[in-house]
Design a protein around this motif. Structure first.
Motif, PDB file in Angstrom:
ATOM      1  N   ARG A   1      -3.769  -1.050   8.537  1.00 38.37           N
ATOM      2  CA  ARG A   1      -3.687  -1.118   7.079  1.00 38.37           C
ATOM      3  C   ARG A   1      -4.299   0.150   6.504  1.00 38.37           C
ATOM      4  O   ARG A   1      -5.326   0.609   6.952  1.00 38.37           O
ATOM      5  CB  ARG A   1      -4.440  -2.333   6.583  1.00 38.37           C
ATOM      6  N   ARG A   2      -3.640   0.728   5.524  1.00 37.80           N
ATOM      7  CA  ARG A   2      -4.175   1.876   4.801  1.00 37.80           C
ATOM      8  C   ARG A   2      -3.855   1.661   3.325  1.00 37.80           C
ATOM      9  O   ARG A   2      -2.713   1.778   2.915  1.00 37.80           O
ATOM     10  CB  ARG A   2      -3.552   3.164   5.301  1.00 37.80           C
ATOM     11  N   GLY A   3      -4.916   1.337   2.544  1.00 37.36           N
ATOM     12  CA  GLY A   3      -4.723   1.036   1.126  1.00 37.36           C
ATOM     13  C   GLY A   3      -3.834  -0.175   0.969  1.00 37.36           C
ATOM     14  O   GLY A   3      -4.112  -1.227   1.534  1.00 37.36           O
TER      15      GLY A   3
END
Length: 131
Positions: free
Chosen positions: A111-113
């Protein structure tokens, strides 16, 4: 420059709230009295109701009054209702958006942002192994 809500009459020793703005058009020898300007201007004079009514111009000058009713106006019922609605809306708790469901056979691996990386787990047999 101050906003109109806190402006006072420009006449000496008068502390009443201003309701009109007086400007001069020297080329036309005209004094123009209109509604209170949005912002204080350096070459304009803000006047209270009493000084607006008693305004006179020098001999040979014309006074042009742009507003017939210069009485101060408070907020209307519509303004107050809009303000109350905005306050209620701002006080409402923000519900988080529901997370999108994963398709069967996939899992979140990073997950990124607001972005998610999903890995699809293939339940079909590997064609190389079935030969």
């Amino acid at each position: 420059m101050s906003h109109s809500a806190s402006r006072r009459c420009s006449r000496t020793a008068c502390g009443r709230a201003a309701i009109a703005t007086l400007t001069f058009v020297y080329a036309d020898q005209t004094a123009v009295l209109g509604p209170l300007a949005t912002y204080a201007e350096p070459h304009a004079y803000d006047l209270c109701p009493e000084h607006s009514e008693r305004l006179s111009a020098p001999r040979g000058w014309e006074v042009l009054r742009l507003a017939s009713d210069l009485s101060p106006r408070g907020p209307s019922d519509d303004d107050l209702l809009a303000l109350a609605d905005a306050v209620r809306e701002a006080a409402r708790p923000v519900e988080p958006a529901p997370a999108p469901s994963l398709e069967q056979g996939s899992r979140e691996t990073a997950r990124r942002g607001h972005l998610r990386m999903l890995t699809v787990e293939d339940s079909r047999p590997d064609p190389e192994l079935t030969r």
